[in-house]
Design an enzyme around this catalytic site. Structure first.
Site, short mmCIF file in Angstrom:
data_model
loop_
_atom_site.label_atom_id
_atom_site.label_comp_id
_atom_site.label_asym_id
_atom_site.label_seq_id
_atom_site.Cartn_x
_atom_site.Cartn_y
_atom_site.Cartn_z
N GLY B 70 -5.43 -0.18 4.96
CA GLY B 70 -5.27 -0.37 6.33
C GLY B 70 -4.71 0.83 6.98
O GLY B 70 -5.38 1.23 8.06
N THR B 71 -3.68 1.46 6.45
CA THR B 71 -3.07 2.61 7.37
C THR B 71 -4.00 3.70 7.31
O THR B 71 -4.08 4.32 7.97
CB THR B 71 -1.83 2.68 6.47
OG1 THR B 71 -0.86 1.82 7.10
CG2 THR B 71 -0.89 3.94 7.14
N ASN B 155 -0.53 -8.90 14.07
CA ASN B 155 0.16 -9.32 12.72
C ASN B 155 1.42 -10.00 12.91
O ASN B 155 1.93 -10.60 12.01
CB ASN B 155 0.38 -7.79 11.88
CG ASN B 155 1.17 -6.91 12.95
OD1 ASN B 155 0.65 -6.50 13.92
ND2 ASN B 155 2.37 -6.32 12.24
N GLY B 204 -7.53 -4.35 1.84
CA GLY B 204 -7.83 -5.45 0.46
C GLY B 204 -6.63 -6.47 0.33
O GLY B 204 -7.15 -7.53 0.06
N HIS B 205 -5.55 -6.10 0.55
CA HIS B 205 -4.56 -6.88 -0.09
C HIS B 205 -4.22 -8.08 0.98
O HIS B 205 -3.56 -9.02 0.67
CB HIS B 205 -3.16 -6.43 -0.58
CG HIS B 205 -2.16 -5.84 0.25
ND1 HIS B 205 -1.09 -6.33 0.78
CD2 HIS B 205 -2.61 -4.71 1.42
CE1 HIS B 205 -0.62 -5.64 1.91
NE2 HIS B 205 -1.45 -4.56 2.27
N CYS B 329 11.07 -1.87 10.01
CA CYS B 329 12.55 -1.21 9.63
C CYS B 329 12.17 0.08 8.94
O CYS B 329 11.89 0.09 7.82
CB CYS B 329 13.40 -2.19 8.87
SG CYS B 329 12.18 -2.95 7.43
#
Lengths: 356, 387
Positions: B70-71, B155, B204-205, B329
């Site tokens: 995604g990134t 999210n 995917g994950h 974080c």
């Protein structure tokens, strides 16, 4: 008894081994790294000190190897207020603070301990080199690494919730054990100096905070023999960095004898004038196996971290504690802690106010 | 102790179908770009995967660009579209204030280093971007807008954005519209062709596939400047040898998750509503964040007054409940969530928040585990919060 223990993990070898030992002893251990800076230095700056990202990762990796949960607690605000600001204002007042001691007193065994107890923990474990048996604090067998001095300010109550699992070990043993346990921090260099002054330039740090304020350097007769850029930059007993262009009449080195913040005056003189045999201290904490000495008590006293130990007689007098030294001490600075011992056992501490 | 895993928005267990497809391919040799038989066999797997993903998401196979996740897909969409449009004189980037860092940070980087002007689109108290907000921002100077990026569903708080409506506004002005649909795929009906977006990110994950693979759906005629240059794979937009096992796993996961999406969503929404009810019963002053109606079926995001999220997380972890504070974080110190701050929360209440996210393996027992411990945990965290 199985205790719920919070292990403070700095990312260094000592606290990693301390956490491993306490976990191996069967306690329910949670690792916590204290984030002490609001702006942690990253790898890129190459700075080494407290709370870099590298340190928090090292601590987390150690916790994973040990097999304990790991969290980061944000203590930046408390640390800034109770340690950094205190450090600056103590220097501004002409005293010489010990920030490590202050951090133990106000952060690790106050802010962190209070939070831990509220969350259901029984104790806080750290990697300090000091023995703590049945609430009695004493020196580490590793003379060079002994940290009982910087823990001497803790109260009985604070000590009753503290665990120092490295109490019986030397630093060399701790490093060997870290390597045996597969902790990657085994050969990480020791931390030195003041963690929040990454470049080690204390005077520059203070100048940055307090600005410069030119003032006189005088001898014991009051004659002006030089000038300085801020009295806070000096510590009693200091010899270097005085920048006096006129040599002393007797040709002997001169030392800082006292710092007067109000008139911004630094007084210097010969080593003999530094010698002190009686000290007045205040805000005592009696945390050892003996009661506070209403009558003179023969014991020993340490007047700064890794400093010499002097025989003395100690007696409480109202709000103060009077200390008569058996032999003259030099470099006795207001703001430092006097920690009292019977042999190797800490019996209490107090803050140095002045020479008597 | 069996733990209750309620952090599916962070990552969700792989579906058996995905494990099977991936492991089958792991044992085979072949570069999908090679011309020989082994290459052809691998290409067969990759192209069938592409076709099945396209089919499941209402796209054409040629619109599927595989990425490392995604990134990377967000970076490719935002940087690539910006660079393509910058060449034509457009330099404004409009992104919602509640985007994931994978979208926000590339935009801000372009602002810092590449002359982009980044404008954050405000959201309401539920985290929604109002169509009028986008319209106003565009109409200030339509020709200068390089791209718009608004996520399909948030999210952290789970709020679903009116993506179709927003995309239509951008389309009226000929501005490319990207949406990060990482959380939406598998939980909401996502049909690329109907949504009217030019680029869509999936991971995917988050859908039961492997980590390290994702895709950017790119409408025909939308050509971002590549971020990765090399062998010219993936329409010349994303170079690099395709990770055929991961691509096969991703396709199996997308296919399976989408086939079951309606059923899964209904089941998760019911479990999630039960969770909200039970948490409210145990902690009457709890606040549910996000849109009460238009939200991801698996998301329940709360603020617990007087508590620190970190303390709640630690205490729940010790009781076998795995959830998240949902905030970023960088050095490990939790910052107040930019999402909650954008929704108007103050920094203190933003720090006292927790996200529970359910997924395909969630059960009633997981919800009950939370219900059993949340009251005690909150009480204890409150004591610590006040100390």
């Amino acid at each position: 008894m199985r205790l719920r223990v919070l292990a403070a993990m700095s990312g260094g070898v000592d606290s990693a081994v301390a956490a491993a030992r306490i976990a191996e002893a069967g306690h329910d251990v949670t690792g916590v790294h204290l984030a002490l800076s609001a702006n942690p230095q990253s790898y890129r700056t190459g700075a080494r000190g407290c709370c870099t990202i590298e340190d928090s990762r090292d601590a987390r990796r150690a916790a994973d190897v040990i097999g304990i949960p790991f969290y980061i607690w944000d203590m930046a605000e408390r640390f800034h207020r109770d340690v950094v600001e205190d450090f600056v204002s103590e220097y501004a007042a002409g005293r010489t603070p010990n920030p490590c001691l202050r951090c133990n007193e106000k952060i690790k065994f106050e802010a962190v301990l209070d939070r831990a107890l509220a969350l259901g923990f029984d104790a806080v474990a750290t990697g300090h080199h000091a023995r703590l048996v049945d609430g009695v604090l004493s020196r580490s067998p590793d003379e060079g690494k002994d940290q009982s001095y910087v823990l001497g300010v803790l109260t009985r109550e604070q000590l009753s919730h503290a665990i120092f699992p490295l109490g019986d070990s030397t630093k060399a043993q701790v490093r060997q054990e870290a390597a045996r346990r597969g902790l990657m921090v085994a050969d990480k260099p020791d931390s030195h100096d003041i963690c929040f002054i990454a470049d080690g330039d204390t005077r520059g740090f203070l100048e940055n905070r307090l600005g410069t304020a030119q003032g006189p350097i005088v001898d014991e007769s009051g004659e002006v023999i030089g000038k300085h850029e801020g009295a806070y930059g000096f510590t009693v007993g200091q010899r270097k960095g005085l920048h006096i262009d006129r040599p002393a009449a007797d040709g002997r080195p001169r030392y800082v004898l006292s710092i007067e913040p109000v008139s911004n005056t630094v007084t210097v003189g010969p080593r003999s004038s530094l010698e002190v045999t009686a000290i007045v201290t205040e805000r005592p904490v009696w945390n050892g196996p003996v009661a506070e000495p209403r009558e003179p008590l023969a014991c020993t006293v340490q007047l700064r971290a890794h400093g010499e130990v002097y025989g003395c007689r100690v007696q409480v007098s109202g709000e103060e504690v009077h200390v008569e030294l058996d032999a003259p001490a030099t470099g006795v600075a207001a703001g430092q802690a006097a920690v009292f011992y019977l042999d190797d056992v800490v019996i209490g501490s107090a803050t140095i106010a002045r020479a008597a | 102790m069996e733990s209750a895993y309620l952090d599916h928005a962070a990552t969700t267990p792989m579906l058996p179908e995905a494990i099977e497809a991936m492991t089958a391919q792991l044992g085979r040799v072949g570069n999908a770009s090679s011309l020989h038989a082994a290459g052809r066999r691998t290409r067969q797997v990759v192209e069938e995967s592409r076709e099945s993903i396209a089919d499941a998401l209402g796209a054409r196979p040629s619109e599927v660009v595989f990425t490392s996740g995604g990134t990377e897909a967000d970076n490719l969409a935002i940087k690539g579209l910006y660079w393509a449009r910058r060449a034509k004189g457009a330099n404004r980037i409009l992104v919602s204030a509640v985007e994931h860092h994978a979208a926000l940070d590339p935009a801000h980087w372009l602002g810092d280093r590449q002359d982009a002007v980044v404008e954050l689109l405000d959201v309401d108290e539920f985290g929604r971007v109002h169509p009028q907000t986008l319209r106003t921002a565009i109409e200030r100077d339509p020709d200068s807008v390089a791209l718009v990026s608004v996520m399909w569903a948030n999210n952290e708080v789970g709020t679903v954005q009116p993506v179709r409506v927003l995309a239509a506004i951008a389309r009226d002005h000929g501005i490319p519209f990207h949406t990060d649909a990482v959380q939406a795929v598998g939980q909401l009906p996502v049909v690329f062709a109907d949504a009217g977006v030019d680029a869509l990110t999936l991971s995917g994950h988050k859908v039961g596939g492997p980590m390290g693979v994702g895709a950017l759906l790119l409408a025909r005629g939308v050509d971002p400047v590549p971020v990765l240059h090399g062998g010219g794979q993936e329409r010349d937009v994303r170079s690099g040898t395709l990770d055929a096992p991961s691509v096969a796993g991703l396709a199996a996961a997308v296919q399976t998750a989408i086939a079951r999406q309606a059923e899964t969503s209904a089941r998760l929404a019911e479990l999630r509503d039960g969770l909200i009810r039970k948490v409210r019963a145990a902690v009457p002053d709890v606040v549910l964040n996000g849109d009460p109606v238009n939200r991801l079926p698996g998301n329940a995001h709360f603020s617990f007054p007087g508590c620190e999220g970190d303390a709640l997380l630690m205490l729940l972890d010790a009781k076998g409940v795995e959830c998240s504070t949902g905030s970023a974080c960088s050095a490990g110190v939790a910052q107040p969530s930019h999402v909650l701050l954008a929704m108007g929360a103050d920094a203190v209440s933003a720090r006292g928040s927790l996200r529970f996210s359910l997924g395909h393996t969630s059960t009633e027992a997981d919800v009950d585990r939370v219900a059993d411990v949340i009251g005690m945990v909150v009480e204890r965290a409150r004591r610590a919060g006040l100390s």
